[in-house]
Motif scaffolding. Structure first.
Motif, mmCIF file in Angstrom:
data_model
loop_
_atom_site.group_PDB
_atom_site.id
_atom_site.type_symbol
_atom_site.label_atom_id
_atom_site.label_comp_id
_atom_site.label_asym_id
_atom_site.label_seq_id
_atom_site.Cartn_x
_atom_site.Cartn_y
_atom_site.Cartn_z
ATOM 1 N N TYR A 47 0.837 -1.202 0.000
ATOM 2 C CA TYR A 47 0.000 0.000 0.000
ATOM 3 C C TYR A 47 0.872 1.252 0.000
ATOM 4 C CZ TYR A 47 -4.094 -2.860 1.387
ATOM 5 O OH TYR A 47 -5.114 -3.772 1.446
ATOM 6 N N MET A 48 1.879 1.274 0.866
ATOM 7 C CA MET A 48 2.741 2.454 0.974
ATOM 8 C C MET A 48 3.582 2.645 -0.288
ATOM 9 S SD MET A 48 2.002 3.970 3.770
ATOM 10 C CE MET A 48 0.320 3.514 3.290
ATOM 11 N N TYR A 54 2.369 7.251 -6.411
ATOM 12 C CA TYR A 54 1.406 8.281 -6.799
ATOM 13 C C TYR A 54 1.866 9.656 -6.334
ATOM 14 C CZ TYR A 54 -2.543 11.388 -5.952
ATOM 15 O OH TYR A 54 -3.343 12.479 -5.867
ATOM 16 N N GLN A 55 2.336 9.743 -5.100
ATOM 17 C CA GLN A 55 2.778 11.031 -4.563
ATOM 18 C C GLN A 55 4.007 11.568 -5.292
ATOM 19 O OE1 GLN A 55 3.230 10.071 -0.388
ATOM 20 N NE2 GLN A 55 1.102 10.623 0.089
ATOM 21 N N ASN A 56 4.760 10.676 -5.914
ATOM 22 C CA ASN A 56 5.938 11.098 -6.683
ATOM 23 C C ASN A 56 5.577 11.555 -8.095
ATOM 24 O OD1 ASN A 56 7.667 10.585 -4.544
ATOM 25 N ND2 ASN A 56 8.178 8.517 -5.235
ATOM 26 N N GLY A 57 4.276 11.544 -8.422
ATOM 27 C CA GLY A 57 3.833 12.116 -9.682
ATOM 28 C C GLY A 57 3.324 11.146 -10.729
ATOM 29 N N GLU A 58 3.368 9.854 -10.460
ATOM 30 C CA GLU A 58 2.897 8.877 -11.437
ATOM 31 C C GLU A 58 1.374 8.878 -11.512
ATOM 32 O OE1 GLU A 58 2.705 6.910 -14.346
ATOM 33 O OE2 GLU A 58 4.781 6.619 -13.629
ATOM 34 N N ARG A 59 0.839 8.906 -12.735
ATOM 35 C CA ARG A 59 -0.609 8.898 -12.926
ATOM 36 C C ARG A 59 -1.086 7.731 -13.793
ATOM 37 N NH1 ARG A 59 0.263 11.513 -9.320
ATOM 38 N NH2 ARG A 59 -0.355 13.668 -8.822
ATOM 39 N N ASP A 60 -0.176 6.952 -14.309
ATOM 40 C CA ASP A 60 -0.548 5.778 -15.105
ATOM 41 C C ASP A 60 -0.705 4.590 -14.164
ATOM 42 O OD1 ASP A 60 -0.885 3.693 -16.843
ATOM 43 O OD2 ASP A 60 0.780 4.225 -18.154
ATOM 44 N N ARG A 65 2.481 0.322 -8.605
ATOM 45 C CA ARG A 65 2.486 -1.052 -8.112
ATOM 46 C C ARG A 65 3.285 -1.171 -6.825
ATOM 47 N NH1 ARG A 65 3.702 -5.035 -11.494
ATOM 48 N NH2 ARG A 65 2.769 -3.944 -13.270
ATOM 49 N N GLY A 66 3.089 -2.315 -6.159
ATOM 50 C CA GLY A 66 3.834 -2.630 -4.948
ATOM 51 C C GLY A 66 4.370 -4.044 -5.048
ATOM 52 N N ASP A 67 4.852 -4.558 -3.934
ATOM 53 C CA ASP A 67 5.421 -5.908 -3.935
ATOM 54 C C ASP A 67 4.385 -6.970 -4.315
ATOM 55 O OD1 ASP A 67 7.869 -4.920 -3.214
ATOM 56 O OD2 ASP A 67 7.618 -5.323 -1.063
ATOM 57 N N THR A 68 3.114 -6.684 -4.069
ATOM 58 C CA THR A 68 2.064 -7.670 -4.361
ATOM 59 C C THR A 68 1.509 -7.549 -5.773
ATOM 60 O OG1 THR A 68 0.378 -6.202 -3.413
ATOM 61 C CG2 THR A 68 1.365 -7.836 -1.944
ATOM 62 N N TYR A 79 -5.928 8.310 -1.949
ATOM 63 C CA TYR A 79 -6.078 9.501 -1.107
ATOM 64 C C TYR A 79 -6.172 9.118 0.374
ATOM 65 C CZ TYR A 79 -7.433 11.271 -5.719
ATOM 66 O OH TYR A 79 -7.471 11.577 -7.054
ATOM 67 N N LEU A 80 -6.946 8.092 0.664
ATOM 68 C CA LEU A 80 -7.125 7.685 2.063
ATOM 69 C C LEU A 80 -5.822 7.158 2.656
ATOM 70 C CD1 LEU A 80 -9.015 7.198 4.483
ATOM 71 C CD2 LEU A 80 -9.455 4.926 3.569
ATOM 72 N N TYR A 81 -5.153 6.267 1.927
ATOM 73 C CA TYR A 81 -3.921 5.696 2.470
ATOM 74 C C TYR A 81 -2.765 6.681 2.388
ATOM 75 C CZ TYR A 81 -5.630 1.185 3.851
ATOM 76 O OH TYR A 81 -6.296 0.177 4.534
ATOM 77 N N GLY A 82 -2.886 7.701 1.529
ATOM 78 C CA GLY A 82 -1.929 8.796 1.590
ATOM 79 C C GLY A 82 -2.077 9.563 2.897
ATOM 80 N N PHE A 83 -3.324 9.748 3.326
ATOM 81 C CA PHE A 83 -3.577 10.377 4.622
ATOM 82 C C PHE A 83 -3.072 9.496 5.757
ATOM 83 C CE2 PHE A 83 -6.554 10.732 8.259
ATOM 84 C CZ PHE A 83 -6.214 12.010 8.674
ATOM 85 N N PHE A 84 -3.288 8.188 5.640
ATOM 86 C CA PHE A 84 -2.770 7.268 6.658
ATOM 87 C C PHE A 84 -1.247 7.336 6.730
ATOM 88 C CE2 PHE A 84 -6.606 4.134 6.343
ATOM 89 C CZ PHE A 84 -7.382 5.039 7.049
ATOM 90 N N LYS A 85 -0.620 7.453 5.574
ATOM 91 C CA LYS A 85 0.847 7.562 5.554
ATOM 92 C C LYS A 85 1.284 8.826 6.284
ATOM 93 C CE LYS A 85 4.806 8.088 2.448
ATOM 94 N NZ LYS A 85 5.258 8.271 1.053
ATOM 95 N N TYR A 86 0.553 9.917 6.074
ATOM 96 C CA TYR A 86 0.870 11.178 6.763
ATOM 97 C C TYR A 86 0.727 11.006 8.277
ATOM 98 C CZ TYR A 86 0.039 15.841 8.647
ATOM 99 O OH TYR A 86 0.078 16.970 9.428
ATOM 100 N N ILE A 87 -0.358 10.365 8.701
ATOM 101 C CA ILE A 87 -0.556 10.130 10.136
ATOM 102 C C ILE A 87 0.550 9.256 10.695
ATOM 103 C CG2 ILE A 87 -2.070 9.024 11.829
ATOM 104 C CD1 ILE A 87 -3.158 11.669 10.824
ATOM 105 N N ALA A 88 0.940 8.229 9.920
ATOM 106 C CA ALA A 88 1.932 7.265 10.402
ATOM 107 C C ALA A 88 3.306 7.892 10.585
ATOM 108 C CB ALA A 88 2.023 6.093 9.430
#
Length: 450
Positions: A47-48, A54-60, A65-68, A79-88
């Motif tokens: 997820y992270m 996405y936060q680095n600018g990728e829109r495609d 992708r991630g390890d999974t 957007y939601l997990y970006g907020f979670f990342k900020y909280i974390a």
């Protein structure tokens, strides 16, 4: 003395005390789990990675992708997990060689676990309020005090069962799956529709849930039927559906205006291939059958067929169906669908999709666990007007065993032929009850609403 206490404690003034007691126990139990049970990494790192890309600018979406594997969730997830990342990572000074800003460090994960513990308790509160709204309606249909008390305590047992799942606690606070916040929003939308009669806002929250994970679309056939019955016109229904569509367009705009095909194909990946090794519900099938196209079409045909049959049954129970298909808009302020009908319809719509799902993974359990006691208690082979306490006890025991069968299946890892068989037997039992039982009362008199 005991009979008097039994009857007195079943009175409405103790309903919220019961909910408060359950939530207190839930809070203590969830706290204990976070502190004592080790966290298990499954998807959080992926997820992270996806959020950071996405936060680095990728829109495609193909390149996010991630390890999974590639990202397969709509934009609301980012957007939601970006907020979670900020909280974390907020106020943490962590050197992170992975480039994820320290969001996968033990300290960050523990902080998010506490956030998910709060999400879990809030979700439980919303679910219990849904159950309580149905309980209030059921009280109105029972006249004898002894019958009402028995019904209330049976219903409170059902409410208690929603707080007892080992796997559900794990999904929320030990795995941090996106299924958890998606289901919280879904339950909030159901509360707005069923208990507050706020259909525009309910549709908006429903669409937000879809934007986090598209499994929420399993509830969509039920929502469509309810919108037709609420609006009594195609125009009114289309207006509510436009709210859902608008939110998807707004959230997906950065991707739809850059790589629209990529976004639509990956965010709503209906042709996704599932692996046999992770299936919970079809482990007794040969792998070649599980992965075959004909089996997929059989499940799809059964899904649509059962939904169609139940929709026909629902519509017949509500009267003249021609009114639902007219274009002119009517005064919906005079139309109030009963809470039990709204909740039951949404839960049944989702459950039928679960029964005929190509596969169920362990985290999918939270998609429908909270609906099981509700559906089992509302659909009974015994007459609802019966005052025979023995029959009610027998029904209660059978229902509990049915929920236990599902819980057992989702706690066996890896899944076995026996665990899948137990799951399908429990599913078949409940589906048969849904098909054979009547439909809750559709409308209520606004003047009787408190």
């Amino acid at each position: 003395m005991w009979t008097k206490l039994y009857n007195n404690l079943a009175k409405p003034r103790y309903d919220y005390a019961w909910i408060g007691l359950l939530l207190l126990v839930e809070s203590l139990l969830t706290t204990l789990i976070v502190k004592r049970v080790p966290y298990t990494e499954i998807d959080w790192v992926a997820y992270m990675q996806e959020v950071t890309t996405y936060q680095n600018g990728e829109r495609d979406y193909i390149n996010i992708r991630g390890d999974t594997g590639p990202l397969v969730y709509p934009a609301g997830f980012l957007y939601l997990y970006g907020f979670f990342k900020y909280i974390a990572t907020r106020s943490f000074d962590i050197t992170d060689s992975t480039g994820l800003g320290g969001s996968t460090s033990p300290e960050a994960i523990r902080r998010i676990q506490w956030l998910f513990a709060v999400i879990y308790v809030i979700n439980s509160a919303v679910v219990l309020m849904l159950y309580n709204s149905v309980l209030q309606r059921m009280r109105q249909q029972h006249n004898k005090q002894s019958s009402t008390a028995t019904m209330v305590w049976c219903w409170r047992i059902a409410m208690g069962i929603t707080c007892l799942s080992k796997r559900i606690h794990s999904i929320f606070v030990l795995r941090l799956f996106n299924d958890a916040p998606a289901m919280l929003l879904l339950h909030i939308s159901m509360y707005l529709l069923a208990c507050c009669d706020l259909w525009a806002l309910g549709c908006a929250v429903f669409s937000l849930a879809v934007s986090i994970k598209m499994n929420i679309l399993l509830f969509a056939p039920g929502l469509l039927l309810l919108l037709l019955q609420k609006n009594q016109s195609l125009l009114g229904t289309m207006q509510h559906l436009s709210i859902c569509a608008s939110i998807q367009l707004i959230l997906g705009w950065p991707f739809l205006t850059t790589y629209p095909i990529s976004y639509i194909k990956k965010a709503f990946e209906f042709d996704r291939v599932f692996f046999f090794e992770w299936t919970v519900n079809w482990k007794f099938l040969p792998e070649e059958v599980f992965t075959s196209k004909p089996w997929t079409f059989v499940l799809l045909a059964c899904h649509l067929g059962v939904l169609g049959a139940l929709a026909n049954k629902w519509l017949k129970s509500s009267g003249d169906t021609r009114k639902l298909m007219r274009w002119e808009k009517c005064n919906t302020n005079n139309i109030r669908l009963s809470p039990e009908y709204v909740i039951y319809t949404m839960f049944v719509s989702n459950f039928v999709g679960i029964v005929f799902a190509r596969t169920l993974h362990y985290q999918f359990y939270c998609w429908y666990f909270y609906s099981l006691p509700m559906l089992l208690w509302l659909t009974t082979f015994f007459a609802s007007s019966s005052t025979d306490r023995l029959s009610k006890v027998i029904t209660l025991v059978v229902n509990i065993f049915s929920v236990a069968g599902v819980e057992y299946a989702f706690n066996v890892f890896p899944a076995t032929e026996l665990s899948s068989a137990a799951l399908q037997i429990s599913h078949a039992y409940l589906l048969l009850k849904v098909v054979c039982s009547g439909v809750p009362s559709t409308h209520i008199d606004r003047q009787k609403m408190k």
